[in-house]
Design a protein around this motif. Structure first.
Motif, PDB file in Angstrom:
ATOM      1  N   VAL A 170      52.786  48.022  49.773  1.00  0.00           N
ATOM      2  CA  VAL A 170      53.553  47.598  48.604  1.00  0.00           C
ATOM      3  C   VAL A 170      52.868  46.403  47.956  1.00  0.00           C
ATOM      4  N   ASP A 171      52.548  46.547  46.673  1.00  0.00           N
ATOM      5  CA  ASP A 171      52.069  45.424  45.866  1.00  0.00           C
ATOM      6  C   ASP A 171      53.324  44.745  45.315  1.00  0.00           C
ATOM      7  N   ASN A 172      53.623  43.562  45.870  1.00  0.00           N
ATOM      8  CA  ASN A 172      54.894  42.885  45.573  1.00  0.00           C
ATOM      9  C   ASN A 172      54.728  41.753  44.571  1.00  0.00           C
ATOM     10  N   HIS A 196      49.692  40.823  47.279  1.00  0.00           N
ATOM     11  CA  HIS A 196      50.092  40.071  46.085  1.00  0.00           C
ATOM     12  C   HIS A 196      48.880  39.689  45.275  1.00  0.00           C
ATOM     13  N   SER A 197      49.029  39.750  43.954  1.00  0.00           N
ATOM     14  CA  SER A 197      48.198  38.894  43.125  1.00  0.00           C
ATOM     15  C   SER A 197      48.903  37.552  43.110  1.00  0.00           C
ATOM     16  N   ALA A 198      48.396  36.601  43.904  1.00  0.00           N
ATOM     17  CA  ALA A 198      49.001  35.261  43.938  1.00  0.00           C
ATOM     18  C   ALA A 198      48.685  34.483  42.663  1.00  0.00           C
ATOM     19  N   SER A 199      47.820  35.075  41.818  1.00  0.00           N
ATOM     20  CA  SER A 199      47.522  34.481  40.503  1.00  0.00           C
ATOM     21  C   SER A 199      48.783  34.406  39.643  1.00  0.00           C
ATOM     22  N   LYS A 200      49.785  35.196  39.981  1.00  0.00           N
ATOM     23  CA  LYS A 200      50.982  35.309  39.148  1.00  0.00           C
ATOM     24  C   LYS A 200      52.054  34.328  39.657  1.00  0.00           C
ATOM     25  N   PHE A 201      53.144  34.827  40.254  1.00  0.00           N
ATOM     26  CA  PHE A 201      54.249  33.937  40.618  1.00  0.00           C
ATOM     27  C   PHE A 201      53.906  32.959  41.747  1.00  0.00           C
TER      28      PHE A 201
HETATM   29  C1  LIG Z   1      47.451  40.850  38.295  1.00  0.00           C
HETATM   30  C2  LIG Z   1      47.788  41.919  39.243  1.00  0.00           C
HETATM   31  C3  LIG Z   1      46.861  42.399  40.177  1.00  0.00           C
HETATM   32  C4  LIG Z   1      45.436  41.886  40.209  1.00  0.00           C
HETATM   33  O1  LIG Z   1      45.401  40.569  40.633  1.00  0.00           O
HETATM   34  P1  LIG Z   1      44.250  39.525  40.199  1.00  0.00           P
HETATM   35  O2  LIG Z   1      44.670  38.286  40.904  1.00  0.00           O
HETATM   36  O3  LIG Z   1      44.292  39.426  38.708  1.00  0.00           O
HETATM   37  O4  LIG Z   1      42.967  40.097  40.695  1.00  0.00           O
HETATM   38  C5  LIG Z   1      47.248  43.372  41.073  1.00  0.00           C
HETATM   39  N1  LIG Z   1      48.501  43.873  41.047  1.00  0.00           N
HETATM   40  C6  LIG Z   1      49.418  43.450  40.154  1.00  0.00           C
HETATM   41  C7  LIG Z   1      50.779  44.052  40.178  1.00  0.00           C
HETATM   42  C8  LIG Z   1      49.105  42.466  39.230  1.00  0.00           C
HETATM   43  O5  LIG Z   1      50.023  42.072  38.330  1.00  0.00           O
END
Ligand SMILES: *Cc1c(COP(=O)(O)O)cnc(C)c1O
Length: 385
Positions: A170-172, A196-201
């Motif tokens: 699961v990509d959470n 996770h993309s920890a780049s986000k939340f």
């Molecule tokens: C942004 C994102 C990714 C990729 O992550 P990066 O940190 O940009 O490499 C993967 N899955 C989801 C759901 C995302 O939003």
């Protein structure tokens, strides 16, 4: 076990017995001296392990409820390393409406190495079942689809994966462990791996690129740990520290972001320019009831349909507070046009099938005052009636 808010606030605490530093030190070092032949401090070389990265990984393990976590240089570095679990000839069943970069990674990169993927509608568990082949190794699904925020039946998919002896990944990224912990979906069911993309939340400030993997089973954790070192796409110490810093305020940020998102979604529904709003937090959204059976929140991303391309351009160029930029989950609100940004690498037919029309706009709400955000959008709408 402390509550999640406590684990988050204290992420990385007590990692420096030498000085008692409250904040985890940034161990900006490539290598570590050995006390003697055959002895190690537990750290040899930063690709293999680094104390700052380990503080983040240990915090994520406690937060996700797994046995081990691994930090990578990006979400896609994390996914790439996970796909290295598979062999030539293996097959994955993947949810439609996954992150555009995940499609690209599978179809343009790993397909060349003989790993194939079939995409099925994210809400349709029977379609996942029908797509399973003898060589299928894993099901890969995101906690909410992108950009239309459709809700997969995660417990049913976990059951399906278990019944067929497939890995469930699961990509959470869109819900984070604050709202959903996929390793534990109740009744002993859960994902084997959460990514996770920890780049986000998780990092949360639109200032860091990072990825995290957490694993439920010790034998699988060992294989992922081996690949983390072998592939080498690890998170650097400074970025591990920024991600730890982000985790500390995750609960506060997400509560505020979700509150704004619901207010703005309801307001958008009343606007004549807006044809449809996609947000599972809305009572009339088709995923509203399902999501509440396994998650405690709805996220802070929504999308909506406008009447025509000109209206889209006027909106994204007219907003002043909200930045016209791709990404999501950070403290600053962002607006994107999925068809030309996040989903540009899909074919036109594929985009249409996923509801990614040219007139769809995606909003990620930050922690600004919600009334200010509404005024910003309202001003952009009224500038060009
Ligand atoms: C942004 C994102 C990714 C990729 O992550 P990066 O940190 O940009 O490499 C993967 N899955 C989801 C759901 C995302 O939003």
């Amino acid at each position: 076990m402390p509550q999640l808010a406590t684990l988050l606030a204290q992420a990385g605490r007590q990692t420096d017995p030498l000085t008692g530093a409250i904040s985890t030190p940034i161990y900006q070092t490539a290598t570590f001296a050995h006390p003697a032949v055959g002895e190690s401090t537990g750290f040899d070389y930063t690709r293999s392990a680094n104390p700052t990265r380990k503080a983040l990984e240990d915090a994520m393990t406690a937060i996700e409820g797994g046995v081990a976590s691994f930090a990578f240089a990006s979400g896609l570095a994390a996914l790439s390393t996970l796909i290295c679990l598979f062999n030539q000839g293996d097959h994955l069943v993947v949810a439609e409406g996954s992150y555009g970069g995940t499609y690209r990674l599978l179809d343009q990169v790993f397909a060349r190495f003989g790993i194939s993927a079939t995409y099925v509608p994210v809400t349709d568990t029977a379609a996942f079942a029908a797509a399973i082949r003898p060589n299928t190794r894993a099901l890969l699904v995101e906690s909410l689809s992108n950009p239309c925020l459709a809700v997969p039946d995660l417990p049913a998919l976990a059951q399906l994966a278990r019944d067929n002896d497939k890995l469930f990944i699961v990509d959470n990224t869109f819900l984070t462990p604050y709202w959903l912990r996929p390793l534990d979906l109740g009744d002993g069911l859960g994902a084997d791996i959460v990514v996770h993309s920890a780049s986000k939340f998780l990092a949360g400030h639109n200032d860091t690129i990072a990825g995290i993997v957490s694993v439920r089973d010790p034998a699988l954790a060992e294989r992922v740990g081996y690949l983390q070192n072998a592939v080498g796409a690890v998170l650097a110490p400074q970025d591990a520290w920024l991600t730890l810093r982000g985790l500390k305020t995750l609960a506060l940020r997400l509560d505020a972001q979700q509150r704004s998102t619901l207010a703005i979604a309801r307001w958008l529904q009343t606007q004549p320019q807006v044809k449809h709003v996609y947000y599972p937090g809305l009572e009339d959204d088709p995923g509203h009831a399902r999501l509440q059976t396994f998650a405690s929140g709805f996220g802070s991303v929504l999308s909506f349909e406008l009447a025509d391309n000109a209206a889209v351009a006027r909106l994204v160029e007219g907003v002043k507070l909200i930045a016209f930029a791709e990404s999501l989950g950070g403290v600053e609100s962002l607006i994107t046009i999925p068809a030309v940004q996040t989903h540009a690498n899909l074919s036109a037919e594929e985009r249409l099938r996923l509801g990614v029309t040219d007139t769809l706009v995606r909003l990620s709400l930050g922690i600004e005052n919600a009334d200010d955000l509404i005024t910003d959008i309202a001003t952009a709408f009224s500038l060009h009636k």
